[in-house]
Design a protein around this motif. Structure first.
Motif, PDB file in Angstrom:
ATOM      1  N   TRP A   1       0.670  -1.127   0.074  1.00 30.16           N
ATOM      2  CA  TRP A   1       0.075  -0.044   0.169  1.00 30.16           C
ATOM      3  C   TRP A   1       0.972   1.059  -0.191  1.00 30.16           C
ATOM      4  O   TRP A   1       2.089   1.380   0.825  1.00 30.16           O
TER       5      TRP A   1
ATOM      6  N   ARG B   1      -0.929  -0.620   5.670  1.00 25.12           N
ATOM      7  CA  ARG B   1      -1.768  -2.140   5.837  1.00 25.12           C
ATOM      8  C   ARG B   1      -0.842  -2.969   5.426  1.00 25.12           C
ATOM      9  O   ARG B   1       0.018  -2.792   4.707  1.00 25.12           O
ATOM     10  N   ASP B   2      -1.187  -4.262   5.754  1.00 19.79           N
ATOM     11  CA  ASP B   2      -0.355  -5.392   5.152  1.00 19.79           C
ATOM     12  C   ASP B   2      -0.723  -5.327   3.900  1.00 19.79           C
ATOM     13  O   ASP B   2      -1.710  -5.343   3.238  1.00 19.79           O
TER      14      ASP B   2
ATOM     15  N   ASN C   1     -11.018  -6.112  -0.634  1.00 18.43           N
ATOM     16  CA  ASN C   1      -9.894  -5.563  -0.344  1.00 18.43           C
ATOM     17  C   ASN C   1      -8.837  -5.382  -1.245  1.00 18.43           C
ATOM     18  O   ASN C   1      -7.969  -4.090  -1.522  1.00 18.43           O
TER      19      ASN C   1
ATOM     20  N   GLU D   1      -1.417   4.024   2.604  1.00 15.37           N
ATOM     21  CA  GLU D   1      -2.029   3.654   3.776  1.00 15.37           C
ATOM     22  C   GLU D   1      -1.102   2.629   4.566  1.00 15.37           C
ATOM     23  O   GLU D   1      -0.171   2.078   3.807  1.00 15.37           O
TER      24      GLU D   1
END
Length: 373
Positions: free
Chosen positions: A286, A291-292, A344, A289
């Motif tokens: 990402w 995030r993973d 996602n 952001e």
């Protein structure tokens, strides 16, 4: 080993003894022979010298040596570690060959077992349950170039005979689906076994089959791989391998994706999705952001240059796909997690910074079609 002065060996010592004897009589002379004839390096059976794993099976009438690894290599391995596994079947009463294959045959022709000749190539030997499952899964029998056995009770190696199986396929079925056993190369070395001695068992092993004639034969032998220029004998057998994987419910999703991303198997996805290239297990980070990262199973590139995301899920669910009472049904947690995963992915590629990063790093272009949710 001298008869009057027995040497007591444990499993590690047995493996060391076998490795030393076979090495001195077979592996080292073959290494020398191929080194002196370098034109053979790219055609000889690579895993004979560049071992990945060597599995040893101890039986009452034979010791079996099974090889795994790459069939073709670019160069001889000068140094490396070989993983040895030892299985002792001398104490049990079960059939030695059935133990090696991993299942018992269910043929109806009495107790007859097929006596194998000294050399067997491309042997295909399903149990009756295995044959029925192969037919149910539309496994392409005509695509396989080999000797196919029907209504079999399995096979046996005659006492005192050296035997070798190359590229053998063995099938069975149970409640989890198709069971496949692929033996790339296994040597059965005859032994004399005596378990009547107090405190130890006696083995006398005949290594005389590993001689100069065999070394030269094996150095020139070309392992039977499909002809890449022949569609039937290259693509269709690979589809059979895919059927064998997906035909067992215990096959994991990572095993399937690993198979499909191999160069020789990419055609399965490109043909199925009308793509021109696939990219497997791409790690997408990402950019806007914290995030993973997402790691889709595959990106399948279309002729227009844009890629579809393909995610593999096995058909067997742990629970019902729909849960809840009448008029309040909803997707189960398992299905909901799959849907959440696709959302996602959508969220990721809706961000132009993410799209730009993936295109610059991996040369993969993805566009989110408007009107889809």
């Amino acid at each position: 080993m001298e008869e009057n002065k027995p040497e007591i060996l444990g499993y590690n010592e047995i493996l060391g003894y076998l490795a030393q004897e076979i090495g001195n009589r077979y592996w080292f002379p073959m290494y020398k022979y191929i080194s002196e004839n370098p034109e053979l390096i790219k055609t000889f059976t690579g895993f004979i010298l560049n071992h990945e794993t060597i599995i040893v099976y101890l039986g009452k009438h034979h010791i079996a040596i099974e090889y795994t690894g790459e069939e073709r290599v670019e160069k001889l391995r000068e140094k490396g570690t070989t993983h040895f596994i030892c299985n002792d079947y001398t104490l049990g009463e079960k059939d030695f060959c059935d133990e090696i294959i991993g299942f018992k045959y269910d043929g109806t022709a009495g107790t007859f077992k097929l006596p194998l000749p000294p050399f067997s190539e491309d042997l295909i030997l399903p149990s009756n349950k295995g044959f029925d499952k192969l037919a149910e899964l539309k496994w392409n029998f005509e695509a396989q170039d080999g000797l196919l056995g029907f209504n079999s009770n399995g096979f046996m190696i005659p006492k005192g005979q050296f035997s070798r199986i190359i590229n053998g396929l063995f099938f069975d079925a149970d409640e989890n689906g198709l069971k496949t056993r692929h033996i790339k190369w296994i040597d059965f070395i005859p032994v004399s076994y005596d378990d009547s001695l107090e405190g130890y068992d006696s083995y006398s092993i005949d290594f005389g089959f590993y001689n100069e004639k065999m070394i030269q034969h094996d150095a020139h032998y070309i392992y039977p791989l499909p002809n890449q220029e022949d569609y039937k004998y290259s693509k269709l057998p690979q589809l059979n391998r895919f059927i064998e994987l997906t035909g067992n419910s215990e096959t994991s999703e990572p095993e399937i994706t690993k198979f499909l991303e191999m160069d020789e198997n990419k055609f399965i996805l490109t043909m199925g999705f009308l793509g021109k290239e696939i990219y497997g297990q791409v790690k997408c980070e990402w950019q806007s952001e914290d995030r993973d990262p997402i790691i889709p199973d595959f990106f399948v590139e279309r002729p227009n240059g844009y890629s579809d995301i393909v995610e593999f899920k096995l058909p067997d669910l742990k629970r019902n796909s729909i849960v809840g009472k009448s008029n309040r049904e909803t997707f189960s947690a398992e299905i909901s997690s799959y849907i959440s995963q696709t959302r996602n992915y959508r969220t990721y590629f809706e961000d132009p910074n993410n799209r730009k990063w993936v295109e610059e790093k991996y040369h993969i272009k993805v566009i989110i079609q408007k009107g889809y949710s």
